[in-house]
Design a protein around this motif. Structure first.
Motif, PDB file in Angstrom:
ATOM      1  N   THR A  12     -37.380 -16.922 -36.237  1.00 20.18           N
ATOM      2  CA  THR A  12     -36.668 -17.295 -35.012  1.00 20.18           C
ATOM      3  C   THR A  12     -35.259 -16.729 -35.022  1.00 20.18           C
ATOM      4  O   THR A  12     -34.804 -16.134 -34.040  1.00 20.18           O
ATOM      5  CB  THR A  12     -36.621 -18.829 -34.869  1.00 20.18           C
ATOM      6  OG1 THR A  12     -37.944 -19.330 -34.743  1.00 20.18           O
ATOM      7  CG2 THR A  12     -35.809 -19.244 -33.658  1.00 20.18           C
ATOM      8  N   ALA A  13     -34.543 -16.925 -36.131  1.00 17.15           N
ATOM      9  CA  ALA A  13     -33.183 -16.384 -36.234  1.00 17.15           C
ATOM     10  C   ALA A  13     -33.200 -14.856 -36.269  1.00 17.15           C
ATOM     11  O   ALA A  13     -32.334 -14.208 -35.672  1.00 17.15           O
ATOM     12  CB  ALA A  13     -32.510 -16.939 -37.487  1.00 17.15           C
ATOM     13  N   TYR A  14     -34.174 -14.301 -36.928  1.00 18.65           N
ATOM     14  CA  TYR A  14     -34.288 -12.841 -37.041  1.00 18.65           C
ATOM     15  C   TYR A  14     -34.472 -12.197 -35.665  1.00 18.65           C
ATOM     16  O   TYR A  14     -33.778 -11.249 -35.303  1.00 18.65           O
ATOM     17  CB  TYR A  14     -35.464 -12.515 -37.960  1.00 18.65           C
ATOM     18  CG  TYR A  14     -35.876 -11.068 -38.025  1.00 18.65           C
ATOM     19  CD1 TYR A  14     -35.216 -10.168 -38.855  1.00 18.65           C
ATOM     20  CD2 TYR A  14     -36.952 -10.601 -37.273  1.00 18.65           C
ATOM     21  CE1 TYR A  14     -35.617  -8.847 -38.932  1.00 18.65           C
ATOM     22  CE2 TYR A  14     -37.362  -9.287 -37.340  1.00 18.65           C
ATOM     23  CZ  TYR A  14     -36.696  -8.411 -38.168  1.00 18.65           C
ATOM     24  OH  TYR A  14     -37.100  -7.098 -38.244  1.00 18.65           O
ATOM     25  N   TYR A  15     -35.407 -12.717 -34.880  1.00 17.52           N
ATOM     26  CA  TYR A  15     -35.677 -12.121 -33.576  1.00 17.52           C
ATOM     27  C   TYR A  15     -34.610 -12.471 -32.541  1.00 17.52           C
ATOM     28  O   TYR A  15     -34.501 -11.801 -31.511  1.00 17.52           O
ATOM     29  CB  TYR A  15     -37.050 -12.569 -33.072  1.00 17.52           C
ATOM     30  CG  TYR A  15     -38.191 -11.859 -33.755  1.00 17.52           C
ATOM     31  CD1 TYR A  15     -38.281 -10.472 -33.724  1.00 17.52           C
ATOM     32  CD2 TYR A  15     -39.172 -12.573 -34.439  1.00 17.52           C
ATOM     33  CE1 TYR A  15     -39.319  -9.817 -34.360  1.00 17.52           C
ATOM     34  CE2 TYR A  15     -40.216 -11.927 -35.071  1.00 17.52           C
ATOM     35  CZ  TYR A  15     -40.287 -10.547 -35.026  1.00 17.52           C
ATOM     36  OH  TYR A  15     -41.318  -9.895 -35.650  1.00 17.52           O
ATOM     37  N   ALA A  16     -33.806 -13.485 -32.809  1.00 17.56           N
ATOM     38  CA  ALA A  16     -32.710 -13.812 -31.904  1.00 17.56           C
ATOM     39  C   ALA A  16     -31.565 -12.808 -32.015  1.00 17.56           C
ATOM     40  O   ALA A  16     -30.738 -12.712 -31.113  1.00 17.56           O
ATOM     41  CB  ALA A  16     -32.188 -15.219 -32.197  1.00 17.56           C
ATOM     42  N   GLU A  17     -31.507 -12.071 -33.102  1.00 13.90           N
ATOM     43  CA  GLU A  17     -30.440 -11.095 -33.324  1.00 13.90           C
ATOM     44  C   GLU A  17     -30.752  -9.811 -32.552  1.00 13.90           C
ATOM     45  O   GLU A  17     -31.821  -9.215 -32.727  1.00 13.90           O
ATOM     46  CB  GLU A  17     -30.299 -10.809 -34.824  1.00 13.90           C
ATOM     47  CG  GLU A  17     -29.275  -9.757 -35.177  1.00 13.90           C
ATOM     48  CD  GLU A  17     -27.910 -10.105 -34.635  1.00 13.90           C
ATOM     49  OE1 GLU A  17     -27.441  -9.363 -33.751  1.00 13.90           O
ATOM     50  OE2 GLU A  17     -27.316 -11.095 -35.095  1.00 13.90           O
ATOM     51  N   PHE A  23     -33.855 -24.748 -42.415  1.00 17.09           N
ATOM     52  CA  PHE A  23     -33.588 -24.067 -43.694  1.00 17.09           C
ATOM     53  C   PHE A  23     -33.950 -22.586 -43.607  1.00 17.09           C
ATOM     54  O   PHE A  23     -33.189 -21.718 -44.053  1.00 17.09           O
ATOM     55  CB  PHE A  23     -34.401 -24.769 -44.786  1.00 17.09           C
ATOM     56  CG  PHE A  23     -34.271 -24.194 -46.161  1.00 17.09           C
ATOM     57  CD1 PHE A  23     -33.065 -24.182 -46.829  1.00 17.09           C
ATOM     58  CD2 PHE A  23     -35.386 -23.677 -46.812  1.00 17.09           C
ATOM     59  CE1 PHE A  23     -32.947 -23.665 -48.114  1.00 17.09           C
ATOM     60  CE2 PHE A  23     -35.291 -23.158 -48.097  1.00 17.09           C
ATOM     61  CZ  PHE A  23     -34.070 -23.149 -48.748  1.00 17.09           C
ATOM     62  N   GLY A  24     -35.118 -22.279 -43.030  1.00  9.37           N
ATOM     63  CA  GLY A  24     -35.514 -20.886 -42.864  1.00  9.37           C
ATOM     64  C   GLY A  24     -34.573 -20.139 -41.950  1.00  9.37           C
ATOM     65  O   GLY A  24     -34.233 -18.973 -42.207  1.00  9.37           O
ATOM     66  N   HIS A  25     -34.144 -20.776 -40.883  1.00 12.49           N
ATOM     67  CA  HIS A  25     -33.171 -20.166 -39.975  1.00 12.49           C
ATOM     68  C   HIS A  25     -31.916 -19.748 -40.739  1.00 12.49           C
ATOM     69  O   HIS A  25     -31.407 -18.629 -40.593  1.00 12.49           O
ATOM     70  CB  HIS A  25     -32.820 -21.176 -38.875  1.00 12.49           C
ATOM     71  CG  HIS A  25     -31.731 -20.747 -37.951  1.00 12.49           C
ATOM     72  ND1 HIS A  25     -30.398 -20.851 -38.265  1.00 12.49           N
ATOM     73  CD2 HIS A  25     -31.775 -20.205 -36.706  1.00 12.49           C
ATOM     74  CE1 HIS A  25     -29.657 -20.401 -37.272  1.00 12.49           C
ATOM     75  NE2 HIS A  25     -30.479 -20.003 -36.306  1.00 12.49           N
ATOM     76  N   ASP A  26     -31.411 -20.646 -41.576  1.00 14.66           N
ATOM     77  CA  ASP A  26     -30.182 -20.359 -42.310  1.00 14.66           C
ATOM     78  C   ASP A  26     -30.379 -19.316 -43.406  1.00 14.66           C
ATOM     79  O   ASP A  26     -29.428 -18.627 -43.794  1.00 14.66           O
ATOM     80  CB  ASP A  26     -29.614 -21.647 -42.891  1.00 14.66           C
ATOM     81  CG  ASP A  26     -29.000 -22.535 -41.821  1.00 14.66           C
ATOM     82  OD1 ASP A  26     -28.999 -22.132 -40.640  1.00 14.66           O
ATOM     83  OD2 ASP A  26     -28.531 -23.643 -42.167  1.00 14.66           O
ATOM     84  N   ALA A  27     -31.607 -19.206 -43.916  1.00 18.95           N
ATOM     85  CA  ALA A  27     -31.879 -18.163 -44.905  1.00 18.95           C
ATOM     86  C   ALA A  27     -31.651 -16.778 -44.295  1.00 18.95           C
ATOM     87  O   ALA A  27     -31.145 -15.873 -44.971  1.00 18.95           O
ATOM     88  CB  ALA A  27     -33.303 -18.287 -45.429  1.00 18.95           C
ATOM     89  N   TRP A  28     -32.010 -16.614 -43.026  1.00 21.76           N
ATOM     90  CA  TRP A  28     -31.731 -15.325 -42.377  1.00 21.76           C
ATOM     91  C   TRP A  28     -30.221 -15.123 -42.201  1.00 21.76           C
ATOM     92  O   TRP A  28     -29.700 -14.035 -42.461  1.00 21.76           O
ATOM     93  CB  TRP A  28     -32.421 -15.220 -41.018  1.00 21.76           C
ATOM     94  CG  TRP A  28     -31.817 -14.126 -40.175  1.00 21.76           C
ATOM     95  CD1 TRP A  28     -31.010 -14.268 -39.089  1.00 21.76           C
ATOM     96  CD2 TRP A  28     -31.908 -12.709 -40.405  1.00 21.76           C
ATOM     97  NE1 TRP A  28     -30.600 -13.045 -38.625  1.00 21.76           N
ATOM     98  CE2 TRP A  28     -31.139 -12.068 -39.416  1.00 21.76           C
ATOM     99  CE3 TRP A  28     -32.564 -11.929 -41.352  1.00 21.76           C
ATOM    100  CZ2 TRP A  28     -31.005 -10.679 -39.333  1.00 21.76           C
ATOM    101  CZ3 TRP A  28     -32.437 -10.539 -41.276  1.00 21.76           C
ATOM    102  CH2 TRP A  28     -31.674  -9.938 -40.277  1.00 21.76           C
ATOM    103  N   LEU A  29     -29.494 -16.156 -41.775  1.00 17.53           N
ATOM    104  CA  LEU A  29     -28.046 -16.017 -41.617  1.00 17.53           C
ATOM    105  C   LEU A  29     -27.391 -15.593 -42.928  1.00 17.53           C
ATOM    106  O   LEU A  29     -26.521 -14.720 -42.952  1.00 17.53           O
ATOM    107  CB  LEU A  29     -27.439 -17.337 -41.143  1.00 17.53           C
ATOM    108  CG  LEU A  29     -27.731 -17.803 -39.722  1.00 17.53           C
ATOM    109  CD1 LEU A  29     -26.923 -19.051 -39.405  1.00 17.53           C
ATOM    110  CD2 LEU A  29     -27.424 -16.716 -38.711  1.00 17.53           C
TER     111      LEU A  29
END
Length: 452
Positions: free
Chosen positions: A153-158, A393-399
């Protein structure tokens, strides 16, 4: 050995987020000049010997807790650059809200971003090719799916440059983690995220130097080798955060009531060590089923606050006993386990006023790049209920992956993530400052006054 499993862009991921949270700024720290030191304090000498003997950080911190503020600051300032004890003393100073004589030493750990393109102005500098190690099959497949979906989710939001990603199945075992890492390294990935199990992380970190740097998604007994990072939602982290909150509220004598499981033990040990650094003490540790708390409340010195390391149902049963012992008016702080087994507002009213650590996103706070947790959960199983914490947690792993160089190079840099505020210490450990919540009218609500 399994071939890498690739996950394409799903339609529901595109709908989840539109932007990513940018990194907080960093400032330059001016040296703090302490009084001259003519000799090494005996406690500092003991701490140095303890560290050299292989003692863990909590043991060293407990010993340094014997020093008053002025002595701690002066002795830290007198240590030469590169002394392994300095970072431990620096953490003790920060825990007391005191300035550092100089930034923590990071040279021994370091981080090399390799051949990546230059960083953007906000510090965004993701890898070129990324391997993610997760147990995609086996007993840990369900929690791994929540971590994976939050990461993607975080990856594709970038909208900026993103690395090619391949997922590698670790099967949740130490041997599987080693094999998956070797496969990811040989495939040309310049950065690796995972594994998820403590055993897998320990097995990799015990190798020492690793050919491809990694962000481990757990913390084991082995420290991260130079250039590597570990990130976890650990019980120890909650114990430290609870001690800090209690100290802010003036509590120095804390009674612990816990469930006796491993999570409770680990968080209690961390609470005890941090309280010692802050000049506090754990007066007693008792089981959740204890019938009469009055003798503990009447001990000489009294009790300033109560720490509850237990699930919601056990805490509900405990509350009448706290009232009978005259302890219900004391500050009550719990672990995140308090949320487990709650959800009935009528039953949960008895928990009103208890503070507990939570993730920024799951506690209703805004996280740029993510829609509200309440709107995602109904449509995405891996983002609701207990899984929501792992999704964050997974979201923050990408950050962390995208902003790792900035965090590694700047002592004051941080990322405001879905699980809380994120920074990296001088040993490669991610430091998370959780958000705080409480119960109001039987409902979990953000606790704005708790230093979030």
């Amino acid at each position: 050995m399994n071939a890498p499993t690739r996950r394409p862009l799903h339609a529901w991921l595109l709908a989840l987020a539109t932007a990513v949270l940018l990194v907080g700024g960093c400032t330059t720290m001016e040296p703090v000049r302490g009084p001259s030191v003519s000799r090494v304090d005996p406690v500092v000498s003991q701490a140095a010997a303890l560290l050299a003997s292989g003692a863990d950080a909590q043991q060293v911190a407990a010993l340094l807790g014997q020093l008053d503020d002025a002595t701690l600051a002066a002795q830290a300032a007198a240590l030469p650059a590169g002394d392994p004890l300095y970072n431990h003393m620096a953490r003790a100073l920060l825990a007391r809200g005191l300035p550092l004589p100089r930034p923590m030493d990071r040279a021994a750990w370091g981080f090399d971003a390799g051949a990546r393109p230059p960083a953007d102005r906000d510090g965004y500098r993701p890898p070129l090719k990324l391997g993610v190690l997760l147990p995609l099959s086996g007993d840990l497949a369900a929690p791994a799916a929540a971590v994976r979906d939050g990461f993607l989710t975080a990856y594709y939001a970038e909208s900026r440059r993103r690395p090619e990603i391949a997922f590698y199945d670790t099967h949740g075992t130490a041997g599987g983690a080693l094999s998956a890492y070797d496969q990811a390294a040989s495939a040309g990935n310049d950065f690796i995220v995972g594994p998820l199990s403590r055993e897998g992380v320990d097995a990799l970190f015990r190798r020492g130097t690793l050919p491809v740097p990694m962000l481990a998604l757990n913390q084991g007994n082995a420290a991260p080798p130079a250039g590597n990072v570990s990130f976890a939602l650990s019980p120890e982290e909650e114990g430290v955060a609870a001690a800090d909150l209690l100290a802010e509220r003036g509590a120095r004598r804390v009674m612990v009531i816990n469930a006796g499981d491993e999570n409770a033990r680990r968080s209690t040990d961390a609470l005890r060590a941090r309280l010692a650094e802050l000049g506090g003490v754990v007066t007693d540790v008792v089981g959740a089923g204890i019938a009469d708390l009055t003798p503990f409340a009447q001990k000489e010195g009294g009790v300033d606050a109560i720490y509850l390391a237990m699930r919601g149902p056990a805490a509900r049963e405990l509350m009448p006993r706290l009232v009978m012992a005259g302890l219900s008016g004391k500050p009550l702080v719990a672990t995140s386990q308090l949320l487990s087994g709650t959800g009935d507002s009528e039953e949960d009213r008895v928990l009103d006023g208890i503070a507990f650590p939570a993730e920024s996103w799951t506690s209703g706070r805004n996280v740029p790049g993510l829609p509200a947790a309440a709107s995602v959960g109904p449509t995405l199983p891996t983002a609701r209920g207990a899984a929501a914490r792992l999704f964050a947690f997974g979201h923050d792993a990408w950050l962390l992956t995208a902003y790792l160089e900035r965090l590694a190079q700047s002592p004051d840099a941080h990322v405001a993530g879905a699980t809380g505020g994120l920074a990296i210490d001088a040993s490669g450990k991610v430091l998370r400052t959780p958000a705080w919540s409480t119960f109001r009218g039987g409902y979990a609500s953000p606790l704005a006054s708790a230093g979030n």
